[in-house]
Design an enzyme around this catalytic site. Structure first.
Site, mmCIF file in Angstrom:
data_model
loop_
_atom_site.group_PDB
_atom_site.id
_atom_site.type_symbol
_atom_site.label_atom_id
_atom_site.label_comp_id
_atom_site.label_asym_id
_atom_site.label_seq_id
_atom_site.Cartn_x
_atom_site.Cartn_y
_atom_site.Cartn_z
ATOM 1 N N LYS A 6 -21.676 29.548 -27.247
ATOM 2 C CA LYS A 6 -21.986 29.215 -25.811
ATOM 3 C C LYS A 6 -20.982 29.573 -24.996
ATOM 4 O O LYS A 6 -19.715 29.564 -25.152
ATOM 5 C CB LYS A 6 -21.854 27.510 -25.884
ATOM 6 C CG LYS A 6 -23.062 27.008 -26.742
ATOM 7 C CD LYS A 6 -24.161 26.911 -25.717
ATOM 8 C CE LYS A 6 -24.476 25.491 -25.308
ATOM 9 N NZ LYS A 6 -25.150 25.347 -24.072
ATOM 10 N N ASN B 105 -0.546 -2.337 13.847
ATOM 11 C CA ASN B 105 -2.099 -1.933 14.092
ATOM 12 C C ASN B 105 -2.374 -0.767 14.789
ATOM 13 O O ASN B 105 -3.257 -0.014 14.571
ATOM 14 C CB ASN B 105 -2.765 -3.226 14.729
ATOM 15 C CG ASN B 105 -2.699 -4.586 13.974
ATOM 16 O OD1 ASN B 105 -2.153 -4.499 12.870
ATOM 17 N ND2 ASN B 105 -2.924 -5.740 14.334
ATOM 18 N N TYR C 197 -7.947 -6.452 13.937
ATOM 19 C CA TYR C 197 -7.441 -6.051 12.744
ATOM 20 C C TYR C 197 -7.442 -7.029 11.522
ATOM 21 O O TYR C 197 -7.536 -8.272 11.481
ATOM 22 C CB TYR C 197 -5.892 -5.556 12.838
ATOM 23 C CG TYR C 197 -5.498 -5.196 11.729
ATOM 24 C CD1 TYR C 197 -5.595 -3.868 11.156
ATOM 25 C CD2 TYR C 197 -4.799 -6.114 10.526
ATOM 26 C CE1 TYR C 197 -5.159 -3.402 9.740
ATOM 27 C CE2 TYR C 197 -4.337 -5.742 9.497
ATOM 28 C CZ TYR C 197 -4.496 -4.652 8.925
ATOM 29 O OH TYR C 197 -4.017 -4.063 7.695
ATOM 30 N N THR D 151 -40.106 28.200 -3.794
ATOM 31 C CA THR D 151 -40.411 26.606 -2.958
ATOM 32 C C THR D 151 -41.006 25.894 -4.190
ATOM 33 O O THR D 151 -41.495 26.460 -5.299
ATOM 34 C CB THR D 151 -41.596 26.513 -2.068
ATOM 35 O OG1 THR D 151 -42.765 27.141 -2.272
ATOM 36 C CG2 THR D 151 -41.007 27.666 -0.777
ATOM 37 N N HIS D 152 -40.423 24.575 -4.565
ATOM 38 C CA HIS D 152 -40.652 23.662 -5.585
ATOM 39 C C HIS D 152 -40.458 24.395 -6.861
ATOM 40 O O HIS D 152 -41.046 24.324 -7.955
ATOM 41 C CB HIS D 152 -42.338 23.556 -5.503
ATOM 42 C CG HIS D 152 -42.972 23.105 -4.409
ATOM 43 N ND1 HIS D 152 -42.892 21.656 -4.081
ATOM 44 C CD2 HIS D 152 -43.540 23.556 -3.298
ATOM 45 C CE1 HIS D 152 -43.837 21.577 -2.973
ATOM 46 N NE2 HIS D 152 -43.660 23.025 -2.480
ATOM 47 N N SER E 268 0.815 -1.218 0.250
ATOM 48 C CA SER E 268 0.015 -0.103 0.021
ATOM 49 C C SER E 268 0.827 1.360 -0.074
ATOM 50 O O SER E 268 0.274 2.399 0.234
ATOM 51 C CB SER E 268 -0.888 -0.072 1.392
ATOM 52 O OG SER E 268 -0.114 0.103 2.412
ATOM 53 N N GLN F 22 -7.172 -1.963 5.242
ATOM 54 C CA GLN F 22 -5.998 -1.065 4.732
ATOM 55 C C GLN F 22 -6.638 -0.119 3.571
ATOM 56 O O GLN F 22 -5.951 0.977 3.431
ATOM 57 C CB GLN F 22 -5.118 -1.979 4.238
ATOM 58 C CG GLN F 22 -4.001 -1.448 3.381
ATOM 59 C CD GLN F 22 -2.744 -2.382 3.147
ATOM 60 O OE1 GLN F 22 -1.966 -2.700 4.168
ATOM 61 N NE2 GLN F 22 -2.471 -2.900 1.885
ATOM 62 N N GLU G 192 -20.970 22.413 -12.755
ATOM 63 C CA GLU G 192 -20.978 21.169 -13.011
ATOM 64 C C GLU G 192 -20.201 20.071 -12.452
ATOM 65 O O GLU G 192 -20.660 19.076 -11.901
ATOM 66 C CB GLU G 192 -21.461 20.763 -14.692
ATOM 67 C CG GLU G 192 -22.570 21.731 -15.038
ATOM 68 C CD GLU G 192 -22.676 21.808 -16.576
ATOM 69 O OE1 GLU G 192 -21.882 21.146 -17.238
ATOM 70 O OE2 GLU G 192 -23.235 22.769 -17.094
ATOM 71 N N ASN H 255 -20.666 27.849 -21.467
ATOM 72 C CA ASN H 255 -21.261 26.705 -20.396
ATOM 73 C C ASN H 255 -20.619 26.962 -19.002
ATOM 74 O O ASN H 255 -19.423 27.154 -18.733
ATOM 75 C CB ASN H 255 -21.158 25.197 -20.815
ATOM 76 C CG ASN H 255 -21.800 25.140 -22.175
ATOM 77 O OD1 ASN H 255 -22.729 25.746 -22.491
ATOM 78 N ND2 ASN H 255 -20.912 24.520 -23.063
ATOM 79 N N SER I 197 -17.930 25.753 -26.561
ATOM 80 C CA SER I 197 -18.559 24.491 -26.909
ATOM 81 C C SER I 197 -17.650 24.137 -28.152
ATOM 82 O O SER I 197 -17.117 25.041 -29.008
ATOM 83 C CB SER I 197 -19.747 24.556 -27.459
ATOM 84 O OG SER I 197 -20.134 23.832 -28.573
HETATM 85 N N1 ARG Z 1 -0.653 -0.948 6.173
HETATM 86 C C1 ARG Z 1 -1.558 -1.635 7.246
HETATM 87 C C2 ARG Z 1 -2.772 -1.101 7.066
HETATM 88 O O1 ARG Z 1 -2.955 0.061 6.697
HETATM 89 C C3 ARG Z 1 -0.859 -1.734 8.529
HETATM 90 C C4 ARG Z 1 -1.530 -2.436 9.699
HETATM 91 C C5 ARG Z 1 -0.797 -4.063 9.479
HETATM 92 N N2 ARG Z 1 -1.083 -4.536 10.181
HETATM 93 C C6 ARG Z 1 -1.107 -5.982 9.934
HETATM 94 N N3 ARG Z 1 -1.210 -6.856 10.845
HETATM 95 N N4 ARG Z 1 -0.930 -6.517 8.762
HETATM 96 O O2 ARG Z 1 -3.825 -1.541 7.422
#
Ligand code: ARG
Length: 464
Positions: free
Chosen positions: A289, A116, A323, A161-162, A29, A328, A296, A291, A283
């Protein structure tokens, strides 16, 4: 996969084979959670301070680790740090680099903690600063709206309103309605701090730790207000993530409402506002145009933030304690929502600084749709002793007459009015004046010019 200084997985004694490349890919990650680096280092600095204070690690080791961590922070700021997918996440990337910089003493950093509790500590700190950035942007936006409102106290428009003309209001009053919404968004951000201020560090993997740690010390040093109560809940809890995502969703909902409002007002049918060339696009085929694309964009973006809230709710639904890897994804979801809202707040501010009300058209529109009918009914109650329901009926007959005669209420003569309600006096004619109508709404929170002036004054004191 997380590795130690020898490029081995930290768990290589237990798990003998390298994990499959496919899993290494999805398990990492780092591309997302590297945004937590400042918070991760801050958390680690305080953690080792505490370990040394409690004599769990030596002063010498602590100093070595601190020096290493500060160097790492510098490297990241200077973009010299190499984030590696091999080491899964930000926590392991930093730990691995610490081994490279200071050697085996780095191994003491993870005493009495787990990723964790580490990751939630980082994340809470990050969301706290995101909160304060959003709060600052909301303040800026509110100031912009107050400025425009102040210039438009006397600008008369129909309130709807409406989406049908209802009663005359001041444009300032209309805009101040959005100030209330954005004020509530600020309140929500503030309320979220209560949960965000509970320090997770020290929950370790899920059951706490046998080391004699001092959670009050880390709480204070990290700017939290109290340690969390239950170690299992601590590592499983993502309510603070939901709170943030909900707050972002509601704020982007408010933005989408004002965006839609301005899109309607800018349409050729309404023609109530002009947008400067800075906030429109052309456009590819229709040369004439202009816009309202940015509006939006703002209206659409709420879809994404609602989706993020629902993603997180769904991830958490039915998840046992404590956990799991499922959790993650919380970072990516929160970062996306934050980035979206952060940019939407800037864009809305820019659009508001680049529009002008079409005052003539607003007034003209306010003169349509018999918008002072309620004022006439109120007049009959006050001056002719009628019950409101009776006055309502009398007024409806007068409105029908005006409509049939293709005239506005203020074009009716006293004689015509007296044909329907013989007791009417000539001062009834003042009732149909739009300004008089607005000024009569003196009830607290109503649209009278005086009320608006007071409200702007009150807000200006807060938003100097
Ligand atoms: N990168 C992990 C997360 O964000 C950190 C926690 C990892 N803990 C584990 N028991 N694998 O969730």
């Amino acid at each position: 996969m997380a590795k130690n200084k020898n490029n081995q997985a930290i768990w290589n004694k237990r798990i003998k084979k390298n994990s499959s490349l496919l899993f290494q890919e999805i398990g990492s990650s780092i591309n997302v959670d590297k945004r937590l680096f400042k918070e991760d280092i801050k958390g680690s600095l305080v953690h080792v301070e505490m370990l040394s204070k409690q004599k769990i690690i030596s002063l010498k080791t602590k100093n070595k680790i601190i020096k290493g961590l500060k160097k790492i922070e510098k490297e990241i700021f200077q973009k010299k740090f190499i984030f590696s997918k091999k080491y899964e996440d930000i926590h392991m990337n930093i730990e691995k680099r610490l081994f490279k910089l200071i050697g085996d003493d780095a191994g003491f950093i993870h005493t009495a903690r787990s990723r964790n509790d580490q990751v939630i500590t980082d994340f809470k700190l990050w969301i706290k600063s995101a909160n304060s950035q959003l709060d600052k942007k909301l303040t800026k936006l509110i100031k912009t709206i107050l400025k425009i409102a102040n210039n438009n106290i006397q600008t008369i428009m129909p309130g709807f309103t409406h989406l049908k003309n209802a009663q005359p209001v001041s444009l300032a009053h209309y805009l101040l309605a959005y100030v209330e919404m954005f004020e509530r968004d600020k309140k929500r951000l503030l309320n979220n701090l209560e949960n965000l201020n509970e320090n997770p560090l020290g929950a370790a993997a899920l059951s706490g730790t046998s080391f004699n740690i001092d959670r009050l010390f880390t709480t204070k040093k990290l700017g939290f207000t109290k340690p969390t109560n239950n170690s299992i809940d601590t590592v499983a809890d993502r309510d603070f993530v939901l709170d943030f995502l909900y707050t972002v969703s509601v704020c982007s909902l408010h933005i989408s409402r004002i965006a839609e409002e301005l899109i309607i007002w800018n349409s050729d049918g309404f023609d109530l506002i002009f947008l400067s060339d800075k906030v429109v696009t052309g456009s590819s085929i229709m040369p004439q145009k202009k816009n309202p694309d940015p509006l939006e964009y703002l209206r659409g973006k709420a879809g994404g933030t609602f989706g993020n809230l629902f993603s997180m709710l769904t991830i958490l639904k039915g998840l046992p304690l404590s956990y799991f890897k499922d959790l993650q994804d919380d970072k990516e979801i929160v970062f996306k929502s934050f980035d979206t809202l952060d940019s939407c707040l800037s864009i809305l501010n820019e659009v508001l600084n680049n529009f002008k009300p079409n005052k003539l058209k607003m007034l003209k529109l306010a003169n349509k749709g018999f918008v002072t009918a309620t004022d006439l009914a109120d007049y009959l109650v006050k001056n002719h002793g009628q019950s409101f329901r009776k006055a309502y009926q009398t007024t409806a007959i007068i409105v029908n007459y005006a409509e049939k005669s293709k005239i506005k209420l203020n074009e009716l003569s006293l004689k015509e009015l007296q044909k329907i309600e013989p007791n009417l006096k000539s001062n009834v004619l003042n009732i149909f004046d739009l300004k008089n109508s607005i000024n009569s709404k003196k009830s607290f929170g109503g649209t009278s010019f005086n009320n608006i002036k007071k409200m702007i004054k009150k807000y200006k004191k807060i938003y100097k």
